[in-house]
Design an enzyme around this catalytic site. Structure first.
Site, short mmCIF file in Angstrom:
data_model
loop_
_atom_site.label_atom_id
_atom_site.label_comp_id
_atom_site.label_asym_id
_atom_site.label_seq_id
_atom_site.Cartn_x
_atom_site.Cartn_y
_atom_site.Cartn_z
N GLU A 26 0.70 -1.19 0.11
CA GLU A 26 0.09 -0.06 -0.16
C GLU A 26 0.79 1.34 -0.11
O GLU A 26 1.95 1.41 0.55
CB GLU A 26 -1.00 0.01 1.31
CG GLU A 26 -1.76 1.14 1.42
CD GLU A 26 -2.81 0.96 2.53
OE1 GLU A 26 -2.91 -0.02 3.18
OE2 GLU A 26 -3.57 2.13 2.53
N ASN A 171 -12.01 -0.80 -1.04
CA ASN A 171 -11.44 -1.28 0.32
C ASN A 171 -12.23 -1.14 1.55
O ASN A 171 -12.61 0.09 1.60
CB ASN A 171 -9.97 -0.79 0.37
CG ASN A 171 -8.98 -1.17 1.47
OD1 ASN A 171 -9.01 -2.34 1.61
ND2 ASN A 171 -9.08 -0.42 2.59
N GLU A 172 -12.65 -2.01 2.39
CA GLU A 172 -13.10 -1.78 3.62
C GLU A 172 -14.26 -0.42 3.66
O GLU A 172 -14.15 0.21 4.38
CB GLU A 172 -12.02 -1.65 4.73
CG GLU A 172 -11.22 -2.78 4.90
CD GLU A 172 -10.06 -2.66 6.05
OE1 GLU A 172 -10.03 -1.54 6.61
OE2 GLU A 172 -9.53 -3.68 6.39
N TYR A 243 -6.97 -9.04 11.23
CA TYR A 243 -5.55 -8.86 12.24
C TYR A 243 -5.85 -9.35 13.54
O TYR A 243 -6.64 -9.06 13.97
CB TYR A 243 -5.08 -7.24 12.03
CG TYR A 243 -4.66 -6.80 10.71
CD1 TYR A 243 -3.53 -7.29 10.14
CD2 TYR A 243 -5.84 -6.09 10.04
CE1 TYR A 243 -3.32 -6.54 8.88
CE2 TYR A 243 -5.50 -5.54 8.81
CZ TYR A 243 -4.42 -5.81 8.21
OH TYR A 243 -4.15 -5.41 6.96
N GLU A 291 -6.48 -9.41 3.42
CA GLU A 291 -5.60 -8.71 4.35
C GLU A 291 -5.66 -9.81 5.62
O GLU A 291 -6.57 -9.90 6.20
CB GLU A 291 -6.04 -7.35 4.83
CG GLU A 291 -5.70 -6.56 3.57
CD GLU A 291 -6.11 -4.99 4.32
OE1 GLU A 291 -5.80 -4.71 5.57
OE2 GLU A 291 -6.52 -4.10 3.47
N GLN A 346 1.42 -6.58 5.50
CA GLN A 346 1.64 -6.26 4.04
C GLN A 346 3.13 -6.95 3.60
O GLN A 346 3.42 -7.85 4.59
CB GLN A 346 1.78 -4.79 3.85
CG GLN A 346 0.31 -3.99 4.28
CD GLN A 346 0.21 -2.72 3.85
OE1 GLN A 346 1.21 -2.09 3.05
NE2 GLN A 346 -0.96 -2.13 4.40
O1 AHR Z 1 -3.08 -2.94 6.24
C1 AHR Z 1 -3.35 -1.58 6.90
C2 AHR Z 1 -4.60 -1.37 6.81
O2 AHR Z 1 -5.58 -2.14 7.38
C3 AHR Z 1 -5.12 -1.10 5.52
O3 AHR Z 1 -4.90 0.09 4.77
C4 AHR Z 1 -6.64 -1.29 5.61
O4 AHR Z 1 -7.30 -1.66 4.53
C5 AHR Z 1 -6.88 -2.04 6.82
O5 AHR Z 1 -7.58 -1.47 7.79
#
Ligand code: AHR
Length: 497
Positions: A26, A171-172, A243, A291, A346
């Site tokens: 990113e 995205n999101e 995450y 992600e 990432q």
């Molecule tokens: O990967 C970091 C961030 O996490 C990304 O920009 C976003 O899509 C997610 O919230």
């Protein structure tokens, strides 16, 4: 303690799509600037791409890289990043509160992908922009010539189209932190129209609909079904993002987080198939877990507002993080029939397996190693073994198997591999592996990551936390018995003699 894995070649879950070993770059922090791109660095090539970083990416064998965001994409004007560099504007980048210099854009990324031996997974801006700008970008990238945007690409020096096959529809879009956040209805309609126009420009592309930005969103489940209902016929995948962190320093619970990931995947499959059922559709929507990672060490770290490429989200990973990443990868493979794409988020510097110093060296973080091992050896089909092992209870979960495992079988190369994590903090596992119809197969390599302090990290000077080789496990003619150390990630490779 003892555990047992029994598996036969017919016990197939599905063919492993190589794209599950994808990653993500990113425009964020030092992922691009100071990460993959650093003109003037002693190891940069003539285009400014860091060759030391490319070498490490090649070791990971990453087949696809998502770009340019992330939250960044929801405010991105792709036109800012193409054409003569001297004419490109600097922009206030609202997602991360920095200044984007636009020195690196779509064409640089495509050229970098070729050098890094990977392929692009582009995301379009459906936050502050819409279907028209999205389809223009597809025309710019994929149309041969004789149209406004394909001719613009040719004018910029790129005669041949880039032929980008995979496209993320924003995205999101469910998140309040997202520029141009939408309700499921607003997003479903916009994404459908964008995908429709993009596919009219190039019918060979595949599109990914945004699912919830995590399982914890209060709209999770409803978002998936509503957005999918509106866009079903024009999309091919639905995305998942997740995450994990060890916020309360509770290792047994942290190591069990992949159980939550398992539930998440299962729920999204159910949501997708529920929509399929009432649409009476013959088409199945697969999953793009685009992600996933451990992310918590760097949260709240200060940076200079509106600066260019300040260090952001620079997690330094430790040994327990590597074990969690191994469990997450194993979980993804357990759904090889439906999870066709996944991106470790990432790739460089920003919550990443590769860490660089701007102007200096680079090192492989702890999480690099399980990713590398699975990317290299998890080939062919994922098999569903019958696993017998003890379980434990912890603060956040009950019935956590001590052993997290998957078996893969590469028929063509006559190779079967057992990947497993021993979650026990104290005990060895004596693991009996029975490969039922694998006549002539013998263990040829047993490697593992173990014996480190759970908080041990790698550094620029010392990459100590990594895989090492062990003596081959015992074989009695039928059963292979391997000793798995407490807190260990293990790879046992079998080959036909
Ligand atoms: O990967 C970091 C961030 O996490 C990304 O920009 C976003 O899509 C997610 O919230």
């Amino acid at each position: 303690m003892k555990a047992k894995i029994t598996v036969a070649a017919e016990m197939k879950i599905g063919e492993i799509d190589r794209r599950v070993f994808g990653s993500f770059i990113e425009h964020l922090g030092r992922a691009v600037y100071g990460g993959i791109y650093e003109p003037g660095h002693p190891l940069a090539d003539e285009e400014g791409f860091r060759t030391d970083v490319i070498k490490m990416i090649n070791e990971l064998d990453v087949p696809v890289v998502r770009y340019p965001g992330g939250n960044f994409v929801s405010g991105y004007c792709w036109e800012d990043g193409v054409g003569p560099v001297s004419e490109r504007p600097k922009r206030l980048e609202l997602a991360w509160g920095v200044t984007e210099p636009n020195l690196f854009g779509t064409n640089e990324f495509m050229r970098w992908c070729k050098k890094a031996k990977t392929s692009p997974m582009m995301a379009v801006n459906l936050g502050t922009r819409g279907p028209e700008e999205a389809r223009q970008l597809v025309e710019y990238c994929n149309h041969k010539s004789d149209s406004k945007y394909s001719d613009l690409r040719i004018k910029h020096g790129y005669k041949d189209p880039w032929d980008v096959k995979l496209w993320c529809l924003g995205n999101e879009m469910d998140g309040p932190w997202q520029m141009g956040m939408k309700t499921a209805f607003e997003y479903g309609r916009t994404a459908n129209e964008a995908a429709k126009l993009m596919k009219w420009v190039d019918p060979s592309i595949e599109t990914v609909l945004c699912g919830s930005s995590s399982r914890g969103m209060h709209t999770f489940g409803k978002w998936e079904t509503e957005a999918l209902e509106l866009a079903y016929d024009n999309v091919d995948y639905i995305s998942l993002h997740q995450y994990y962190g060890n916020h309360s320093n509770d290792t047994p619970s942290f190591l069990a987080k992949s159980l939550e990931m398992e539930d998440f995947i299962y729920s999204v499959i159910c949501a997708a198939d529920y929509v399929k059922s009432f649409k009476r559709s013959k088409k199945t929507i697969n999953l793009s877990f685009d992600e996933w990672n451990v992310w918590y060490h760097s949260n709240g770290a200060p940076y200079d507002k509106w600066s260019i490429a300040p260090p952001q989200l620079e997690d330094i990973y430790n040994f327990e993080d590597a074990l969690v990443v191994a469990c997450m990868l194993i979980t993804l493979l357990r759904h090889a029939d439906r999870v066709k794409i996944a991106c470790l988020a990432q790739l460089v510097n920003v919550i990443a397996p590769i860490f660089t110093k701007t102007g200096g060296g680079a090192f492989r973080q702890t999480i690099f190693y399980p990713f590398e091992a699975l990317s290299k050896h998890a080939r062919g089909n994922a098999l569903r073994p019958i696993v017998t092992c003890d379980k434990y209870d912890c603060k956040e979960f009950t019935d956590v198997p001590y052993l997290e495992s998957i078996v893969t079988f590469d028929e063509e190369n006559e190779e079967a591999t057992v990947f497993c994590v021993n979650r026990s903090m104290e005990e060895n596992i004596l693991l009996d592996i029975s490969l039922l119809d694998f006549d002539g197969y013998k263990a040829v390599e047993f490697s593992s990551m173990d014996g480190y302090d759970i908080k041990q990290e790698n550094t620029f000077d010392k990459e100590d936390v990594k895989m090492h080789l062990n003596p081959l496990p015992e074989f009695d003619g039928k059963v292979t018995t391997a000793e798995l150390k407490p807190l260990s990630f293990n790879v046992i490779r079998f080959k036909k003699a």
